[in-house]
Design an enzyme around this catalytic site. Structure first.
Site, PDB file in Angstrom:
ATOM      1  N   LYS A  82       0.871  -1.180   0.000  1.00 30.15           N
ATOM      2  CA  LYS A  82       0.000   0.000   0.000  1.00 30.15           C
ATOM      3  C   LYS A  82       0.905   1.225   0.000  1.00 30.15           C
ATOM      4  CE  LYS A  82      -4.531   0.867   0.603  1.00 30.15           C
ATOM      5  NZ  LYS A  82      -5.694   0.094   0.165  1.00 30.15           N
ATOM      6  N   LEU A 179     -25.855   2.564   0.277  1.00 28.71           N
ATOM      7  CA  LEU A 179     -26.274   2.231  -1.094  1.00 28.71           C
ATOM      8  C   LEU A 179     -25.359   2.921  -2.095  1.00 28.71           C
ATOM      9  CD1 LEU A 179     -30.083   2.687  -0.460  1.00 28.71           C
ATOM     10  CD2 LEU A 179     -29.019   0.531  -1.168  1.00 28.71           C
ATOM     11  N   GLY A 180     -24.075   2.768  -1.918  1.00 31.08           N
ATOM     12  CA  GLY A 180     -23.114   3.408  -2.827  1.00 31.08           C
ATOM     13  C   GLY A 180     -22.804   2.516  -4.020  1.00 31.08           C
ATOM     14  N   HIS A 181     -21.586   2.640  -4.528  1.00 33.28           N
ATOM     15  CA  HIS A 181     -21.206   1.883  -5.722  1.00 33.28           C
ATOM     16  C   HIS A 181     -21.408   0.385  -5.531  1.00 33.28           C
ATOM     17  CE1 HIS A 181     -19.058   5.657  -6.584  1.00 33.28           C
ATOM     18  NE2 HIS A 181     -19.352   5.332  -7.823  1.00 33.28           N
ATOM     19  N   VAL A 182     -20.940  -0.127  -4.405  1.00 31.13           N
ATOM     20  CA  VAL A 182     -21.079  -1.559  -4.162  1.00 31.13           C
ATOM     21  C   VAL A 182     -22.468  -1.879  -3.609  1.00 31.13           C
ATOM     22  CG1 VAL A 182     -20.173  -3.560  -2.927  1.00 31.13           C
ATOM     23  CG2 VAL A 182     -18.614  -1.754  -3.661  1.00 31.13           C
ATOM     24  N   GLY A 183     -22.879  -1.121  -2.593  1.00 31.02           N
ATOM     25  CA  GLY A 183     -24.111  -1.442  -1.885  1.00 31.02           C
ATOM     26  C   GLY A 183     -25.333  -1.494  -2.787  1.00 31.02           C
ATOM     27  N   TYR A 184     -25.432  -0.563  -3.725  1.00 28.43           N
ATOM     28  CA  TYR A 184     -26.634  -0.555  -4.556  1.00 28.43           C
ATOM     29  C   TYR A 184     -26.690  -1.775  -5.463  1.00 28.43           C
ATOM     30  CZ  TYR A 184     -30.865   1.162  -6.563  1.00 28.43           C
ATOM     31  OH  TYR A 184     -32.195   1.260  -6.907  1.00 28.43           O
TER      32      TYR A 184
HETATM   33  P1  NAD Z   1     -19.338   4.599  -1.862  1.00 27.71           P
HETATM   34  O1  NAD Z   1     -18.692   5.808  -1.317  1.00 27.71           O
HETATM   35  O2  NAD Z   1     -19.748   4.562  -3.289  1.00 27.71           O
HETATM   36  O3  NAD Z   1     -20.637   4.251  -0.991  1.00 27.71           O
HETATM   37  C1  NAD Z   1     -20.753   4.423   0.374  1.00 27.71           C
HETATM   38  C2  NAD Z   1     -22.216   4.689   0.696  1.00 27.71           C
HETATM   39  O4  NAD Z   1     -22.380   4.736   2.102  1.00 27.71           O
HETATM   40  C3  NAD Z   1     -22.714   6.026   0.152  1.00 27.71           C
HETATM   41  O5  NAD Z   1     -23.955   5.858  -0.472  1.00 27.71           O
HETATM   42  C4  NAD Z   1     -22.823   6.891   1.413  1.00 27.71           C
HETATM   43  O6  NAD Z   1     -23.808   7.888   1.305  1.00 27.71           O
HETATM   44  C5  NAD Z   1     -23.191   5.839   2.430  1.00 27.71           C
HETATM   45  N1  NAD Z   1     -22.947   6.241   3.817  1.00 27.71           N
HETATM   46  C6  NAD Z   1     -22.004   7.064   4.322  1.00 27.71           C
HETATM   47  N2  NAD Z   1     -22.133   7.186   5.651  1.00 27.71           N
HETATM   48  C7  NAD Z   1     -23.186   6.400   6.003  1.00 27.71           C
HETATM   49  C8  NAD Z   1     -23.820   6.097   7.232  1.00 27.71           C
HETATM   50  N3  NAD Z   1     -23.414   6.637   8.381  1.00 27.71           N
HETATM   51  N4  NAD Z   1     -24.873   5.229   7.228  1.00 27.71           N
HETATM   52  C9  NAD Z   1     -25.305   4.690   6.065  1.00 27.71           C
HETATM   53  N5  NAD Z   1     -24.750   4.952   4.875  1.00 27.71           N
HETATM   54  C10 NAD Z   1     -23.697   5.796   4.832  1.00 27.71           C
HETATM   55  O7  NAD Z   1     -18.347   3.395  -1.528  1.00 27.71           O
HETATM   56  P2  NAD Z   1     -18.294   1.944  -2.181  1.00 27.71           P
HETATM   57  O8  NAD Z   1     -17.280   1.946  -3.272  1.00 27.71           O
HETATM   58  O9  NAD Z   1     -19.670   1.477  -2.464  1.00 27.71           O
HETATM   59  O10 NAD Z   1     -17.672   1.094  -0.983  1.00 27.71           O
HETATM   60  C11 NAD Z   1     -18.454   0.768   0.149  1.00 27.71           C
HETATM   61  C12 NAD Z   1     -17.578   0.074   1.179  1.00 27.71           C
HETATM   62  O11 NAD Z   1     -17.003  -1.103   0.610  1.00 27.71           O
HETATM   63  C13 NAD Z   1     -16.400   0.932   1.671  1.00 27.71           C
HETATM   64  O12 NAD Z   1     -16.156   0.589   3.022  1.00 27.71           O
HETATM   65  C14 NAD Z   1     -15.259   0.433   0.810  1.00 27.71           C
HETATM   66  O13 NAD Z   1     -14.011   0.610   1.450  1.00 27.71           O
HETATM   67  C15 NAD Z   1     -15.588  -1.033   0.683  1.00 27.71           C
HETATM   68  N6  NAD Z   1     -15.023  -1.661  -0.525  1.00 27.71           N
HETATM   69  C16 NAD Z   1     -15.340  -1.202  -1.759  1.00 27.71           C
HETATM   70  C17 NAD Z   1     -14.812  -1.825  -2.889  1.00 27.71           C
HETATM   71  C18 NAD Z   1     -15.168  -1.356  -4.266  1.00 27.71           C
HETATM   72  O14 NAD Z   1     -14.953  -2.123  -5.241  1.00 27.71           O
HETATM   73  N7  NAD Z   1     -15.719  -0.167  -4.435  1.00 27.71           N
HETATM   74  C19 NAD Z   1     -13.969  -2.936  -2.748  1.00 27.71           C
HETATM   75  C20 NAD Z   1     -13.669  -3.401  -1.454  1.00 27.71           C
HETATM   76  C21 NAD Z   1     -14.212  -2.757  -0.356  1.00 27.71           C
END
Ligand code: NAD
Length: 344
Positions: A82, A179-184
């Site tokens: 990292k 519901l971000g990139h992964v969650g949605y």
């Molecule tokens: P993102 O920023 O697109 O989504 C995060 C979501 O969480 C947003 O919709 C945000 O509004 C919401 N959020 C923020 N604070 C909150 C709270 N207190 N309560 C509820 N919701 C809240 O991020 P992402 O890319 O979807 O990643 C989500 C998680 O997964 C992060 O912890 C990230 O480190 C982890 N992750 C992501 C990837 C990837 O491929 N993007 C890979 C491995 C791990």
């Protein structure tokens, strides 16, 4: 002055820690190569306004070690590393800064390969790529998040099979946080499989979309831990499994994408004792790194999905072994990784 790398609690036989400074661009960075037994160390470059140099050291040591475990369990031919840039990602970014980082990576000769992370973007990585080829995830084939979501979904299926002895998600209630990139995308898959969604986010537009498209029930941000659910899916923040939330969770399964879900390592055992099956974060959320690694190594894109789906099989093995040995799943996942990356 006291030494602060070798005796830092997160120092764990890291192979190499490099402090980089380039006055013209103002670059101050630390690169940590944790372990290269399985291949070149790969892991993102974080840019953050660290309060102190010591804080940056702690972060880079902790995160690089985590990448070794994640990459090893995912069965990738890469090690863990990292880098962190000390600076404000909103105000301190310049092309020269990232080019200087690229030069530093070039000097390391490929022992560490970087990618985007918190505070950096594919555009920043394009500047790194001006000076070195040791950079992945340039965004050439898009966002890796859908692959992370797929890994979470197959991981949740494995957890349901093990814990609830069911092959189907039909009618299960999932409390999904973020519901971000992964969650949605994960929510979309759960919905398509017949699960009922209860969701929380701070983004009203995302909530509205989930309500409209996925029939999700919306709860206030802090109420997500109290939902009478089968699965808790943390997809926003780290450390949501902590002494405060543990007593509140009703779910029998934790399966979500967030990094560093356990506030402290002992929470793994606490979950086990409560009969909650925890899908270790670094196992279930490896879909994105699998995608990025395939792209970097020019492996066939068509094989990415099958590799990501193996996350389900890996988790099934972790769950079974944890049950057999009476150990937390988090401990078993660490051991699976260590068997792979620690030379005999
Ligand atoms: P993102 O920023 O697109 O989504 C995060 C979501 O969480 C947003 O919709 C945000 O509004 C919401 N959020 C923020 N604070 C909150 C709270 N207190 N309560 C509820 N919701 C809240 O991020 P992402 O890319 O979807 O990643 C989500 C998680 O997964 C992060 O912890 C990230 O480190 C982890 N992750 C992501 C990837 C990837 O491929 N993007 C890979 C491995 C791990």
């Amino acid at each position: 002055m006291t030494a602060f790398v070798f005796n830092e609690p997160n120092f764990d036989a890291h192979e190499q820690v490099v402090f980089v400074s380039e006055p013209k661009s103002g670059l101050k960075a630390i690169i940590a190569v944790h372990n290269t037994h399985l291949g070149p160390a790969m892991g993102g470059c974080r840019m953050w306004n660290y309060a102190s140099e010591a804080e940056a050291v702690t972060d880079v040591l902790r995160l690089s070690r985590g990448m070794t475990y994640k990459n090893a369990v995912a069965g990738l031919p890469i090690g863990g590393g990292k880098s962190v840039i000390i600076g404000n990602p909103k105000t301190d970014k310049t092309p020269a800064l990232f080019e200087a980082l690229g030069e530093a990576l070039e000097r390391l000769g490929g022992r560490y390969v970087t990618a985007e992370d918190v505070g950096t973007s594919p555009a920043d990585m394009a500047h790194v790529a001006q000076k070195t080829s040791f950079v992945a995830g340039l965004g050439a084939s898009g966002d890796p998040s859908p692959f992370t979501a797929l890994g979470c979904f197959v991981g949740a299926q494995a957890a349901v099979k093990h814990q609830l002895k069911r092959d189907s998600m039909e009618g299960l209630i999932v409390a999904l946080q973020g519901l971000g990139h992964v969650g949605y995308d994960y929510a979309r898959r759960l919905h398509a499989a017949g699960a009922k969604l209860v969701v929380a986010d701070i983004d009203q537009a995302a909530l509205e979309r989930a309500r409209r498209e996925l029939g999700a029930e919306v709860v206030p941000v802090d109420s997500i831990y109290d939902v009478q659910a089968d699965i808790y899916a943390p997809c926003a923040l780290g450390a949501t499994l902590n002494p405060n939330t543990l007593g509140r969770l009703k779910a029998k399964i934790v399966a979500g994408a967030a990094n560093n879900q356990l506030a402290t390592a002992d929470i793994g055992e606490a979950l086990r004792q409560k009969g909650i099956l925890y899908a270790p974060d670094f196992v279930i959320n490896a879909g994105g790194i699998i995608k990025v690694c395939y792209e970097y190594l020019s492996k066939p894109e068509a094989d990415v999905e099958a590799h990501v789906r193996q996350i389900g099989d890996t988790l099934a093995e972790v769950f079974a072994r944890a049950e057999r040995e009476g150990l937390p799943t988090s401990v078993v996942a660490d051991r699976v990784a260590e068997q792979r990356f620690k030379p005999a």
